[in-house]
Enzyme design. Structure first.
Site, PDB file in Angstrom:
ATOM      1  N   GLU A 196      13.870  20.243 -23.307  1.00 14.08           N
ATOM      2  CA  GLU A 196      14.656  20.523 -22.107  1.00 14.08           C
ATOM      3  C   GLU A 196      15.261  19.502 -21.688  1.00 14.08           C
ATOM      4  O   GLU A 196      16.476  19.461 -21.024  1.00 14.08           O
ATOM      5  CB  GLU A 196      13.740  21.217 -21.107  1.00 14.08           C
ATOM      6  CG  GLU A 196      13.585  23.011 -21.645  1.00 14.08           C
ATOM      7  CD  GLU A 196      12.222  22.897 -22.375  1.00 14.08           C
ATOM      8  OE1 GLU A 196      11.586  24.005 -22.276  1.00 14.08           O
ATOM      9  OE2 GLU A 196      11.906  21.958 -22.777  1.00 14.08           O
ATOM     10  N   ASP A 252      17.910  30.971 -25.956  1.00 11.55           N
ATOM     11  CA  ASP A 252      19.275  31.319 -26.494  1.00 11.55           C
ATOM     12  C   ASP A 252      20.274  30.773 -26.061  1.00 11.55           C
ATOM     13  O   ASP A 252      20.985  31.124 -25.103  1.00 11.55           O
ATOM     14  CB  ASP A 252      19.260  32.996 -26.696  1.00 11.55           C
ATOM     15  CG  ASP A 252      20.450  33.055 -27.770  1.00 11.55           C
ATOM     16  OD1 ASP A 252      21.382  32.144 -28.126  1.00 11.55           O
ATOM     17  OD2 ASP A 252      20.462  34.302 -28.495  1.00 11.55           O
TER      18      ASP A 252
END
Length: 256
Positions: A135, A71
């Site tokens: 990422e 999140d």
């Protein structure tokens, strides 16, 4: 029990757990990790509400998004992602716990969402499923996802997914081994396979997954553990009784 981030339904030996943060793309936060962990601990230690041991856990997300990963709203607000160990321990529990874990994937699974998928024993996906590790775009890398992903698809494929940061489709995920079954309707495929999976006993699943957690596929290095595991199962009187019953009555252990 009611949950803030999950929908949980148990019937007989099957527990279905659905991510329930649709407005946040089913993103992973501390509450979700804590709630999911509590469910798994309960199911590992106790019977389900029907008084039956739960041996199959089905994990699913939404139609368009399975799980968007961590999140970022929390990170942006607090400047920290929090301790990663509880999430890693949760994935270990899915991978090594005394139940068969099945991920039903529709839509997008990103970053930590791929971690949930890779930690499960069986992955059933529909053509809409997409998998990505984004990422590195943010200067991060999927350190906690990679051990589970490498176990599933191998070092180089996981390395490629990490570097490319782009999503792969369901057919490519099937070819790589991240997905086990690709089908038009995951629910129908799930039901078809549950008929067999629900016949597996919890002690057998627990022993097998404990063994598999350390088995590396090296005959020399694995020899001692393999021999010990083999001796252990044949020393169990319930196992031997089941074999004798099959020989004399031609009935499997679960049959009346």
């Amino acid at each position: 029990m009611s949950f803030e981030t999950l929908k949980v339904a148990t019937s007989g030996p099957i527990c279905r757990i659905a991510f329930d943060r649709p407005d946040a793309g089913n993103a992973i936060n501390a509450v979700l990790v804590a709630e999911f962990t509590a469910v798994l601990r309960s199911l590992a230690a106790e019977n389900g509400p029907d008084g039956v041991p739960v041996t199959v856990i089905v994990l699913e997300g939404g139609r368009d998004v399975f799980c968007a990963g961590g999140d970022f709203e929390v990170v942006a607000a607090e400047g920290d992602a929090g301790d990663p160990e509880p999430l890693y321990a949760l994935w270990q529990a899915l991978a090594e716990g005394p139940f068969v874990t099945i991920a039903l994937v529709r839509g997008r699974a990103n970053a930590g969402g791929v971690g949930f998928v890779a930690a499960c024993d069986i992955v059933i996906a529909e053509p809409s499923a997409r998998f990505g590790l984004s990422e590195l775009l943010f200067g991060l890398f999927p350190a906690c996802v990679l051990p589970f992903l490498i176990r599933r698809i191998g070092h180089q494929r996981a390395h490629f997914m990490t570097l490319m940061t782009r999503q792969i489709g369901a057919s490519d995920a099937l070819a790589s081994g991240l997905v086990d079954i690709l089908c038009d309707d995951a629910e129908i495929e799930l039901v078809r396979n549950l008929a067999r999976l629900t016949n597996l006993g919890k002690p057998a699943i627990a022993r097998y997954k404990t063994y598999m957690a350390t088995c590396r596929g090296d005959p020399g290095a694995d020899k001692a553990a393999a021999l010990a595991a083999n001796r252990q199962v044949f020393a169990d009187p319930d196992v031997v009784a089941g074999i004798r019953r099959y020989v004399t009555e031609m009935k499997f252990p679960w049959e009346e």
